[in-house]
Design a protein around this motif. Structure first.
Motif: not given
Length: 398
Positions: A22, A26, A29, A110, A118-120
């Motif tokens: 990453w 974070v 995200c 995440f 970034c996905r969470s």
């Protein structure tokens, strides 16, 4: 490979993988993933929790093999800031926490790709409430004396209900919580516990302790304390001190026990000038050192104390060694300045009296007394018997 080393290696590997996976923050995200489920907390030993959860990859991401899914978790104490953050790919987390406070744990999943955003998921949390009851224990301290035994002591709030206090301790290497077998008393009340070295297993691990009060008059809140074994060690003072004079100053050395870890011990040397009534402290990492500005022309004292120091976490300083004297007048403790202040006035007074008597006798020798002229004339014209009558004149008869 030891268990502690394996834990450290796993921590660094997981951290490295997380950093590689990453490159974005974070916190930025986008919420696109389902949150973890079945979050539970298990209390283990004393002050130790195991938080576990489950998470299934969504069907539309099952073919995504290029993404590394990580879990971001942290703790909150008494509603404060989130802390003790950790990122790894495991579905559980083991941690020592402060059980004196209300604890909340949160976790989310995440994924951050170098080629995409970034996905969470959303956060999920669980609370670990603190124990109920009256807080009675205060001034809790533990000291590990020269790696021989631990003394943990405490005071009790005088307003708390009367109770009998039990001390328990536990380490990760112990199968169960241990009860104190050697209590320290103040009067007729338990106020501490002594734990001998043979009961502590590995010294380098954290010692978790709990003081539990039992009272018929009310519920006493347990007191928890977590100690790093190297952070509360108090060594005994070093042994005999030797001082050698060199051109630049002095070399100081001292004796240490053979079981001390020399690379984990630091020393403080205190040199005090008796004449100036001042002291200077010096730090050394070995059981010897050179002091280049020592005043060897006057009497000084030197003392040494030691501290166990590991990984930047310092313990407790030992007591100072007895004073060791060095310098030109090191063989005597007589204070000449005070002696002179007393001796000189006495000497002056005695000398003055003697001179006064001698001068009086000398004056008689050099300047004899001058005769009285009146008395001298009397001695010339009058006889010495004191008869001063006029003599009679005799005339012969015809």
């Amino acid at each position: 490979m030891s268990g502690r080393l394996q834990q450290l290696l796993a921590f660094y590997v997981s951290g490295w993988l997380a950093l590689e996976a990453w490159p974005f923050k974070v916190e930025n995200c986008t919420v696109e993933l389902p949150a973890p489920t079945n979050l539970t907390v298990e209390l283990r030993g004393i002050g130790h929790v195991t938080c576990s959860w489950s998470w299934l990859k969504p069907q539309h991401l099952e073919n995504d093999t290029s993404s590394l899914y990580q879990y971001d978790s942290s703790f909150q104490f008494d509603g404060g800031h989130w802390e003790q953050r950790k990122i790894n790919s495991l579905l559980y987390r083991e941690e020592g926490v402060d059980r004196n406070r209300h604890v909340t744990f949160q976790v989310r999943v995440f994924v951050a790709n170098k080629t995409g955003p970034c996905r969470s998921s959303n956060w999920v949390s669980i609370s670990i409430p603190s124990d109920e009851g009256v807080a009675a224990v205060k001034n809790f301290t533990c000291v590990f004396y020269n790696f021989e035994y631990v003394n943990c002591t405490w005071d009790v709030d005088p307003t708390a209900p009367d109770a009998i206090y039990h001390f328990h301790y536990w380490k990760n290497t112990m199968a169960s919580v241990q009860n104190c077998s050697d209590y320290i008393y103040k009067g007729n009340r338990r106020a501490g516990c002594q734990i001998h070295r043979d009961k502590l297993d590995k010294l380098e691990l954290t010692l978790n302790s709990r003081v539990q009060g039992v009272s018929a008059r009310g519920k006493i809140k347990p007191f928890y304390y977590m100690l790093e074994s190297y952070a509360f060690v108090k060594l005994r003072p070093p042994g005999r001190i030797d001082v050698a004079r060199i051109r630049e100053g002095i070399n100081v050395s001292w004796e240490i026990p053979s079981d001390w870890k020399s690379h984990c011990t630091k020393y403080e040397v205190r040199v005090c000038s008796v004449k100036r009534v001042s002291c200077i402290d010096y730090m050394f990492q070995k059981a010897a050192g050179t002091i280049i500005d020592a005043d060897t022309k006057s009497k000084n004292t030197v003392q040494v104390r030691a501290m166990y120091d590991l990984c930047g976490s310092s313990g407790i300083w030992s007591e100072w060694t007895p004073e060791h004297y060095f310098g030109e007048d090191a063989g005597t403790t007589w204070n000449w300045s005070i002696a002179l202040l007393i001796f000189i006035p006495v000497l002056v007074a005695v000398t003055a009296i003697m001179l006064f008597a001698k001068l009086k006798q000398l004056r008689r020798w050099i300047l004899p007394p001058i005769p009285d002229p009146g008395r001298l004339l009397k001695d010339m014209f009058f006889d010495g018997n004191g008869d001063h009558s006029v003599g009679q004149l005799f005339v012969a008869s015809a």
